[in-house]
Design an enzyme around this catalytic site. Sequence first.
Site, short mmCIF file in Angstrom:
data_model
loop_
_atom_site.label_atom_id
_atom_site.label_comp_id
_atom_site.label_asym_id
_atom_site.label_seq_id
_atom_site.Cartn_x
_atom_site.Cartn_y
_atom_site.Cartn_z
N ASN A 128 1.06 -1.02 -0.03
CA ASN A 128 0.21 -0.20 0.09
C ASN A 128 1.12 1.44 -0.44
OD1 ASN A 128 -1.38 2.47 0.53
ND2 ASN A 128 -2.68 1.63 2.52
N TRP A 129 0.70 1.79 -1.16
CA TRP A 129 1.91 3.29 -1.25
C TRP A 129 1.28 3.80 -0.43
CZ3 TRP A 129 4.28 2.12 -6.93
CH2 TRP A 129 5.11 1.77 -7.27
N LYS A 130 -0.48 4.21 -0.49
CA LYS A 130 -0.32 5.58 0.30
C LYS A 130 -0.26 6.26 -0.94
CE LYS A 130 -0.58 3.26 4.63
NZ LYS A 130 -0.05 3.47 6.52
N GLY A 168 2.53 1.99 10.80
CA GLY A 168 3.40 3.25 10.49
C GLY A 168 4.47 4.06 12.02
N GLU A 185 -5.61 -4.98 10.61
CA GLU A 185 -4.14 -4.23 10.30
C GLU A 185 -4.57 -3.60 12.44
OE1 GLU A 185 -2.75 -2.81 6.81
OE2 GLU A 185 -4.07 -1.15 6.68
N GLY A 188 2.94 -1.66 3.97
CA GLY A 188 2.61 0.15 4.47
C GLY A 188 4.18 0.60 3.58
N GLY A 189 4.96 0.94 4.94
CA GLY A 189 6.60 1.96 4.63
C GLY A 189 7.41 0.98 4.30
N GLU A 209 -6.68 5.06 7.87
CA GLU A 209 -6.58 6.03 8.30
C GLU A 209 -7.23 6.84 7.02
OE1 GLU A 209 -2.66 5.57 5.58
OE2 GLU A 209 -2.29 4.73 7.50
N HIS A 214 -9.47 0.95 4.92
CA HIS A 214 -7.98 1.26 5.38
C HIS A 214 -8.49 2.24 7.00
CE1 HIS A 214 -4.13 2.63 6.34
NE2 HIS A 214 -3.62 1.86 6.06
N SER A 259 3.46 -2.34 10.28
CA SER A 259 4.86 -1.99 9.75
C SER A 259 5.47 -3.09 10.19
CB SER A 259 5.00 -2.11 11.49
OG SER A 259 4.51 -0.42 12.24
P1 PGA Z 1 2.62 0.52 7.83
O1 PGA Z 1 1.79 0.66 6.97
O2 PGA Z 1 3.90 -1.30 6.81
O3 PGA Z 1 3.70 1.76 7.41
O4 PGA Z 1 2.71 0.17 8.87
C1 PGA Z 1 0.28 -0.77 7.09
C2 PGA Z 1 -1.07 -0.03 6.61
O5 PGA Z 1 -1.44 0.84 7.20
O6 PGA Z 1 -1.75 -1.22 5.28
#
Ligand code: PGA
Length: 253
Positions: A10-12, A174, A168, A235-236, A98, A96, A214
């Site tokens: 997930n590149w956000k 993050g 999640e 994500g990251g 966020e 998600h 993470s």
């Molecule tokens: P993260 O994000 O790996 O940076 O914690 C995961 C996500 O939000 O899908």
Amino acid sequence: MERLPFIAGNWKMNKTVGEALDLIRELKTVISGVKEVEVAVAPPFTALDAVRKELEGSSIRLAAQNLYWEEKGAFTGEISPPMLKEVGCHYVIIGHSERRQFFGESDETVNRRINAALAQGLKVIFCIGEILKEREERKTFSLIERQMEGGLKGLSGKEMRDMVIAYEPVWAIGTGKTATPEQAEEVHRFIRGKLERLYSKAVSEEIRIQYGGSVTPDSIKGLMNQPNIDGALVGGASLRAESFSKIVRFKEM
Ligand code: PGA
């Protein structure tokens, strides 16, 4: 039952078109030859088309990060299911944390989005998870239950076959604080049990449940060793080909 492991990046809100192309070209090279793992990337909307073209002939799947439930009309700033389909998306991430935290999405709007995506033939990565306070107050299971009942409302067992669930825990996203494999497995087992109660044993055994929060090359193996963890939403660590490819190649560790 054997479930095909599924690792999605997930590149956000990261990567311009140029940067997205650099990343996907590198990724294609470093993960070529990986078998028996499904891989997807979710670039921002602006880069979907360019990344799709770059992915021609590759087994990496394209995913979008969200959608709106109407097909078209006066909804400034929104993107519809047919638009995502046309641009080559196979999956769409819905719900998600966020989106829930910063953009006011509720179980009800998540449910509308899921329905619209499935109706258009998109597969869904449906995200659920508790915030730290809920975990501390031992409300994780009741929250997961509420999110599942709300998000999956009205969906048939057949439709569930096009769903992936991503657990999640919000406190792990993050933050560098991955849930331990045992903490994650406990919730994944609960989710699978809930799927069995809502649908059937067959459906619960078929659906893949990803862990997200993470995930790194160091934590993936321990997570994937758990019986109910079938993949990861990253994500990251998905923003660099080097770390994402190590996660995808977890079997080789
Ligand atoms: P993260 O994000 O790996 O940076 O914690 C995961 C996500 O939000 O899908």
